[in-house]
Write a protein that holds these residues in place. Sequence first.
Motif, mmCIF file in Angstrom:
data_model
loop_
_atom_site.group_PDB
_atom_site.id
_atom_site.type_symbol
_atom_site.label_atom_id
_atom_site.label_comp_id
_atom_site.label_asym_id
_atom_site.label_seq_id
_atom_site.Cartn_x
_atom_site.Cartn_y
_atom_site.Cartn_z
ATOM 1 N N GLN A 1 -14.679 -3.416 9.248
ATOM 2 C CA GLN A 1 -15.309 -2.433 10.113
ATOM 3 C C GLN A 1 -14.343 -1.266 10.334
ATOM 4 O OE1 GLN A 1 -18.366 -3.060 10.985
ATOM 5 N NE2 GLN A 1 -18.842 -1.499 12.528
ATOM 6 N N VAL A 2 -14.880 -0.063 10.282
ATOM 7 C CA VAL A 2 -14.092 1.142 10.493
ATOM 8 C C VAL A 2 -14.726 1.927 11.632
ATOM 9 C CG1 VAL A 2 -13.350 3.330 9.504
ATOM 10 C CG2 VAL A 2 -13.371 1.265 8.090
ATOM 11 N N GLN A 3 -13.902 2.368 12.543
ATOM 12 C CA GLN A 3 -14.382 3.254 13.605
ATOM 13 C C GLN A 3 -13.792 4.630 13.389
ATOM 14 O OE1 GLN A 3 -13.313 1.063 17.208
ATOM 15 N NE2 GLN A 3 -15.441 0.385 17.398
ATOM 16 N N LEU A 4 -14.629 5.648 13.542
ATOM 17 C CA LEU A 4 -14.246 7.024 13.289
ATOM 18 C C LEU A 4 -14.423 7.847 14.549
ATOM 19 C CD1 LEU A 4 -16.138 7.426 9.886
ATOM 20 C CD2 LEU A 4 -13.733 6.822 10.215
ATOM 21 N N VAL A 5 -13.422 8.646 14.869
ATOM 22 C CA VAL A 5 -13.485 9.491 16.049
ATOM 23 C C VAL A 5 -13.129 10.919 15.659
ATOM 24 C CG1 VAL A 5 -12.622 9.923 18.372
ATOM 25 C CG2 VAL A 5 -12.878 7.567 17.548
ATOM 26 N N GLU A 6 -14.106 11.813 15.823
ATOM 27 C CA GLU A 6 -13.894 13.221 15.502
ATOM 28 C C GLU A 6 -13.400 13.988 16.725
ATOM 29 O OE1 GLU A 6 -17.904 12.105 13.422
ATOM 30 O OE2 GLU A 6 -16.941 11.772 15.351
ATOM 31 N N SER A 7 -12.694 15.074 16.455
ATOM 32 C CA SER A 7 -12.259 15.980 17.515
ATOM 33 C C SER A 7 -12.051 17.353 16.909
ATOM 34 C CB SER A 7 -10.966 15.480 18.173
ATOM 35 O OG SER A 7 -9.913 15.450 17.232
ATOM 36 N N GLY A 8 -11.891 18.347 17.790
ATOM 37 C CA GLY A 8 -11.570 19.686 17.327
ATOM 38 C C GLY A 8 -12.718 20.676 17.370
ATOM 39 N N GLY A 9 -13.903 20.203 17.716
ATOM 40 C CA GLY A 9 -15.023 21.126 17.807
ATOM 41 C C GLY A 9 -14.894 22.043 19.014
ATOM 42 N N GLY A 10 -15.787 23.015 19.083
ATOM 43 C CA GLY A 10 -15.772 23.932 20.218
ATOM 44 C C GLY A 10 -16.572 25.179 19.930
ATOM 45 N N LEU A 11 -16.367 26.166 20.775
ATOM 46 C CA LEU A 11 -17.043 27.452 20.660
ATOM 47 C C LEU A 11 -16.071 28.468 20.077
ATOM 48 C CD1 LEU A 11 -19.414 29.377 21.322
ATOM 49 C CD2 LEU A 11 -18.403 29.648 23.607
ATOM 50 N N VAL A 12 -16.518 29.183 19.060
ATOM 51 C CA VAL A 12 -15.672 30.173 18.406
ATOM 52 C C VAL A 12 -16.529 31.376 18.029
ATOM 53 C CG1 VAL A 12 -16.003 29.146 16.114
ATOM 54 C CG2 VAL A 12 -13.937 30.481 16.591
ATOM 55 N N GLN A 13 -15.913 32.521 17.984
ATOM 56 C CA GLN A 13 -16.639 33.724 17.584
ATOM 57 C C GLN A 13 -16.779 33.791 16.071
ATOM 58 O OE1 GLN A 13 -14.608 37.074 19.390
ATOM 59 N NE2 GLN A 13 -15.956 36.982 21.172
ATOM 60 N N SER A 14 -17.780 34.511 15.651
ATOM 61 C CA SER A 14 -18.004 34.711 14.228
ATOM 62 C C SER A 14 -16.738 35.300 13.584
ATOM 63 C CB SER A 14 -19.192 35.655 14.023
ATOM 64 O OG SER A 14 -19.486 35.786 12.659
ATOM 65 N N GLY A 15 -16.361 34.728 12.435
ATOM 66 C CA GLY A 15 -15.137 35.137 11.764
ATOM 67 C C GLY A 15 -13.928 34.310 12.121
ATOM 68 N N GLY A 16 -14.067 33.473 13.136
ATOM 69 C CA GLY A 16 -12.957 32.660 13.601
ATOM 70 C C GLY A 16 -12.776 31.386 12.798
ATOM 71 N N SER A 17 -11.841 30.569 13.265
ATOM 72 C CA SER A 17 -11.484 29.330 12.571
ATOM 73 C C SER A 17 -11.420 28.165 13.546
ATOM 74 C CB SER A 17 -10.120 29.477 11.895
ATOM 75 O OG SER A 17 -10.124 30.479 10.917
ATOM 76 N N LEU A 18 -11.658 26.984 12.999
ATOM 77 C CA LEU A 18 -11.473 25.733 13.729
ATOM 78 C C LEU A 18 -10.971 24.694 12.742
ATOM 79 C CD1 LEU A 18 -14.686 25.307 15.952
ATOM 80 C CD2 LEU A 18 -12.357 25.679 16.770
ATOM 81 N N ARG A 19 -10.244 23.712 13.261
ATOM 82 C CA ARG A 19 -9.862 22.569 12.440
ATOM 83 C C ARG A 19 -10.360 21.296 13.099
ATOM 84 N NH1 ARG A 19 -4.098 20.004 10.381
ATOM 85 N NH2 ARG A 19 -3.980 19.295 12.554
ATOM 86 N N LEU A 20 -11.204 20.597 12.379
ATOM 87 C CA LEU A 20 -11.699 19.309 12.847
ATOM 88 C C LEU A 20 -10.799 18.192 12.340
ATOM 89 C CD1 LEU A 20 -15.533 19.708 12.202
ATOM 90 C CD2 LEU A 20 -14.175 20.478 14.162
ATOM 91 N N SER A 21 -10.688 17.169 13.156
ATOM 92 C CA SER A 21 -9.935 15.974 12.771
ATOM 93 C C SER A 21 -10.820 14.751 12.946
ATOM 94 C CB SER A 21 -8.686 15.810 13.639
ATOM 95 O OG SER A 21 -7.809 16.901 13.504
ATOM 96 N N CYS A 22 -10.568 13.755 12.128
ATOM 97 C CA CYS A 22 -11.278 12.483 12.240
ATOM 98 C C CYS A 22 -10.259 11.375 12.032
ATOM 99 C CB CYS A 22 -12.391 12.401 11.208
ATOM 100 S SG CYS A 22 -13.182 10.779 11.090
ATOM 101 N N VAL A 23 -10.069 10.584 13.068
ATOM 102 C CA VAL A 23 -9.121 9.477 13.005
ATOM 103 C C VAL A 23 -9.885 8.176 12.794
ATOM 104 C CG1 VAL A 23 -7.311 8.211 14.199
ATOM 105 C CG2 VAL A 23 -7.522 10.680 14.505
ATOM 106 N N ALA A 24 -9.417 7.399 11.834
ATOM 107 C CA ALA A 24 -10.065 6.132 11.502
ATOM 108 C C ALA A 24 -9.220 4.957 11.978
ATOM 109 C CB ALA A 24 -10.265 6.028 9.996
#
Length: 124
Positions: A1-24
Amino acid sequence: QVQLVESGGGLVQSGGSLRLSCVASGRTFSSYTMGWFRQAPGQERKFVAAIRRDGAITYYSDSVKGRFTISRDNAKNTVYLQMNSLNPEDTAVYYCAAKQAAGVMTQTQSYDYWGQGTQVTVSS
């Protein structure tokens, strides 16, 4: 069994950047192909990017190719999605997925484990 937890989402303006992470969880992360999918309101879940268990092969959907980069750190049991040049069409809940496999898959039904998702909202 693997559990996955995402993070890093949010609100950003057009043209911006985000980095999502997923820890298993677990000690066999390096045997799993990892994928990122997204689901906008009223739409089906769609493939975004995937990476082979050793990180040597990556696939991207046409809509994100050249803007998003998937990577992984097997020592940290983590997969990342670097998202640049974001636009409002990228607004969705982003999900991390895992499949113990040697190849790379792009279809939702190919993956066995899913995280709960992280919201990404891009304002115009």
